[in-house]
Write a protein that holds these residues in place. Structure first.
Motif, PDB file in Angstrom:
ATOM      1  N   TYR A 153       2.757   9.790  -6.668  1.00 60.08           N
ATOM      2  CA  TYR A 153       3.342  11.032  -7.155  1.00 60.08           C
ATOM      3  C   TYR A 153       4.852  10.902  -7.023  1.00 60.08           C
ATOM      4  O   TYR A 153       5.359  10.443  -6.001  1.00 60.08           O
ATOM      5  N   ALA A 154       5.583  11.328  -8.044  1.00 62.35           N
ATOM      6  CA  ALA A 154       7.041  11.243  -7.985  1.00 62.35           C
ATOM      7  C   ALA A 154       7.646  12.636  -7.990  1.00 62.35           C
ATOM      8  O   ALA A 154       7.179  13.538  -8.700  1.00 62.35           O
ATOM      9  N   GLY A 155       8.684  12.813  -7.205  1.00 57.86           N
ATOM     10  CA  GLY A 155       9.428  14.072  -7.172  1.00 57.86           C
ATOM     11  C   GLY A 155      10.914  13.801  -7.242  1.00 57.86           C
ATOM     12  O   GLY A 155      11.340  12.700  -7.613  1.00 57.86           O
ATOM     13  N   ASP A 156      11.711  14.779  -6.917  1.00 58.45           N
ATOM     14  CA  ASP A 156      13.160  14.655  -6.958  1.00 58.45           C
ATOM     15  C   ASP A 156      13.634  13.827  -5.763  1.00 58.45           C
ATOM     16  O   ASP A 156      13.864  14.349  -4.672  1.00 58.45           O
ATOM     17  N   GLY A 157      13.753  12.521  -5.986  1.00 57.41           N
ATOM     18  CA  GLY A 157      14.244  11.638  -4.938  1.00 57.41           C
ATOM     19  C   GLY A 157      13.184  11.185  -3.961  1.00 57.41           C
ATOM     20  O   GLY A 157      13.517  10.619  -2.907  1.00 57.41           O
ATOM     21  N   PHE A 158      11.915  11.402  -4.248  1.00 55.12           N
ATOM     22  CA  PHE A 158      10.880  10.931  -3.312  1.00 55.12           C
ATOM     23  C   PHE A 158       9.643  10.498  -4.091  1.00 55.12           C
ATOM     24  O   PHE A 158       9.455  10.829  -5.268  1.00 55.12           O
ATOM     25  N   GLU A 159       8.789   9.745  -3.451  1.00 59.75           N
ATOM     26  CA  GLU A 159       7.524   9.306  -4.023  1.00 59.75           C
ATOM     27  C   GLU A 159       6.456   9.344  -2.951  1.00 59.75           C
ATOM     28  O   GLU A 159       6.675   8.879  -1.822  1.00 59.75           O
ATOM     29  N   VAL A 160       5.325   9.929  -3.274  1.00 54.98           N
ATOM     30  CA  VAL A 160       4.215  10.046  -2.333  1.00 54.98           C
ATOM     31  C   VAL A 160       3.070   9.175  -2.833  1.00 54.98           C
ATOM     32  O   VAL A 160       2.717   9.225  -4.013  1.00 54.98           O
ATOM     33  N   VAL A 161       2.500   8.394  -1.933  1.00 58.60           N
ATOM     34  CA  VAL A 161       1.416   7.492  -2.297  1.00 58.60           C
ATOM     35  C   VAL A 161       0.152   7.900  -1.556  1.00 58.60           C
ATOM     36  O   VAL A 161       0.177   8.218  -0.358  1.00 58.60           O
ATOM     37  N   SER A 162      -0.961   7.930  -2.287  1.00 57.83           N
ATOM     38  CA  SER A 162      -2.253   8.231  -1.671  1.00 57.83           C
ATOM     39  C   SER A 162      -3.318   7.423  -2.402  1.00 57.83           C
ATOM     40  O   SER A 162      -3.006   6.587  -3.246  1.00 57.83           O
ATOM     41  N   SER A 163      -4.550   7.684  -2.117  1.00 57.22           N
ATOM     42  CA  SER A 163      -5.637   6.946  -2.777  1.00 57.22           C
ATOM     43  C   SER A 163      -6.583   7.911  -3.462  1.00 57.22           C
ATOM     44  O   SER A 163      -6.611   9.116  -3.171  1.00 57.22           O
ATOM     45  N   GLY A 164      -7.353   7.355  -4.398  1.00 60.56           N
ATOM     46  CA  GLY A 164      -8.314   8.173  -5.117  1.00 60.56           C
ATOM     47  C   GLY A 164      -9.346   7.276  -5.769  1.00 60.56           C
ATOM     48  O   GLY A 164      -9.405   6.073  -5.500  1.00 60.56           O
ATOM     49  N   ARG A 165     -10.161   7.867  -6.644  1.00 59.21           N
ATOM     50  CA  ARG A 165     -11.205   7.097  -7.304  1.00 59.21           C
ATOM     51  C   ARG A 165     -11.132   7.350  -8.813  1.00 59.21           C
ATOM     52  O   ARG A 165     -11.021   8.494  -9.258  1.00 59.21           O
ATOM     53  N   ALA A 166     -11.176   6.258  -9.597  1.00 59.26           N
ATOM     54  CA  ALA A 166     -11.090   6.374 -11.052  1.00 59.26           C
ATOM     55  C   ALA A 166     -12.392   6.924 -11.624  1.00 59.26           C
ATOM     56  O   ALA A 166     -13.477   6.524 -11.214  1.00 59.26           O
ATOM     57  N   LEU A 167     -12.246   7.842 -12.565  1.00 59.48           N
ATOM     58  CA  LEU A 167     -13.416   8.428 -13.207  1.00 59.48           C
ATOM     59  C   LEU A 167     -13.647   7.849 -14.601  1.00 59.48           C
ATOM     60  O   LEU A 167     -14.598   8.242 -15.286  1.00 59.48           O
ATOM     61  N   SER A 168     -12.761   6.934 -15.016  1.00 62.60           N
ATOM     62  CA  SER A 168     -12.907   6.288 -16.333  1.00 62.60           C
ATOM     63  C   SER A 168     -12.247   4.921 -16.287  1.00 62.60           C
ATOM     64  O   SER A 168     -11.575   4.576 -15.308  1.00 62.60           O
ATOM     65  N   THR A 169     -12.459   4.157 -17.330  1.00 59.89           N
ATOM     66  CA  THR A 169     -11.867   2.827 -17.450  1.00 59.89           C
ATOM     67  C   THR A 169     -10.670   2.907 -18.386  1.00 59.89           C
ATOM     68  O   THR A 169     -10.722   3.575 -19.422  1.00 59.89           O
ATOM     69  N   ALA A 170      -9.562   2.219 -18.037  1.00 55.35           N
ATOM     70  CA  ALA A 170      -8.348   2.312 -18.859  1.00 55.35           C
ATOM     71  C   ALA A 170      -7.482   1.078 -18.677  1.00 55.35           C
ATOM     72  O   ALA A 170      -7.592   0.349 -17.688  1.00 55.35           O
ATOM     73  N   GLY A 171      -6.612   0.850 -19.686  1.00 52.70           N
ATOM     74  CA  GLY A 171      -5.679  -0.267 -19.637  1.00 52.70           C
ATOM     75  C   GLY A 171      -4.257   0.212 -19.391  1.00 52.70           C
ATOM     76  O   GLY A 171      -4.006   1.407 -19.236  1.00 52.70           O
ATOM     77  N   LEU A 172      -3.329  -0.718 -19.381  1.00 54.77           N
ATOM     78  CA  LEU A 172      -1.932  -0.415 -19.099  1.00 54.77           C
ATOM     79  C   LEU A 172      -1.384   0.640 -20.068  1.00 54.77           C
ATOM     80  O   LEU A 172      -1.528   0.529 -21.280  1.00 54.77           O
TER      81      LEU A 172
END
Length: 240
Positions: free
Chosen positions: A194-213
């Motif tokens: 997640y990006a905000g004003d001057g910061f970035e937050v990193v967490s984990s999750g699970r993909a619900l679909s398949t996708a490319g770049l």
């Protein structure tokens, strides 16, 4: 008998004077009449279209039709070209030429537009599901205004993608026939950023679909919240 010579002097009549005066005025008016150079109309139209297509991806060729040779327009101090809003400069079109001083008039000239650009074509047959490499494709110059479908202009936008359907040798490679290789698969664990004003937050999750770049993907965060993000790498998703 002595010979007597006679000299006759004929004085001009009022009617003759009037005719002579009219002819003189007509001659002066004809000599002073200035007609518009018709070649300048073509140049103005072609320059206008070129300016409209400055960002076109290729070499632009514009040809304006020759005006009717019998056309007589008063000479214009400044020609102005125009076209209706939304005019599509792709193939045949029409350009208006307007004069506002010293006389007011306008004409329309048909124009033909060609845009020559290199497009990606299949160097040989490509099968559905095949991963495309540099040896599978090549560049060919084409008039892109005549293509039934928009083509891809950069080989690097094709290489590394998978064909969604069979593409015959020599055929145009279209973006709708390509699929980015899957970097995220449904059900696998992904890294969320997640990006905000001057910061970035990193967490984990699970993909619900398949996708490319660069493709959109649905993910479920560890908190259970449903999120939508964009794939930015292998197992990595940028959350909007």
């Amino acid at each position: 008998m002595p010979f007597h010579s006679h000299h006759y002097i004929t004085e001009p009549t009022p009617v003759a004077c009037a005719i002579a005066l009219c002819l003189a005025v007509f001659s002066i008016d004809t000599a002073q009449a200035q007609w518009q150079d018709l070649a300048a109309l073509r140049t103005t139209a072609e320059t206008y279209v070129h300016n409209q297509l400055r960002a076109a991806p290729g070499k632009v060729h514009v040809t304006a039709a020759h005006p009717e040779s019998r056309l007589r327009l008063p000479e214009c101090a400044k020609l102005m070209a125009f076209a209706p809003a939304g005019t599509r400069w792709w193939g045949p079109a029409s350009v208006g030429i307007r004069c506002q001083a010293p006389s007011i008039w306008s004409v329309y000239l048909p124009v033909s537009v060609r845009i020559l650009s290199e497009v990606v074509v299949a160097a040989r047959g490509i099968q559905k599901g095949q991963l495309i490499t540099h040896s599978d494709v090549s560049l060919r110059e084409s008039d892109i205004t005549q293509l039934a479908h928009a083509g891809v202009l950069d080989i690097e936008q094709v290489v590394g993608r998978t064909a969604k359907a069979n593409i015959g040798g020599g055929m145009l490679v279209r973006s709708d026939l390509l699929q980015a290789p899957s970097l995220i698969h449904q059900g696998e664990s992904v890294r969320l950023a997640y990006a905000g004003d001057g910061f970035e937050v990193v967490s984990s999750g699970r993909a619900l679909s398949t996708a490319g770049l660069g493709e959109s993907v649905d993910v479920r965060a560890g908190s259970g919240r449903l999120l939508k993000g964009v794939v930015r790498g292998k197992g990595s998703v940028w959350v909007r």
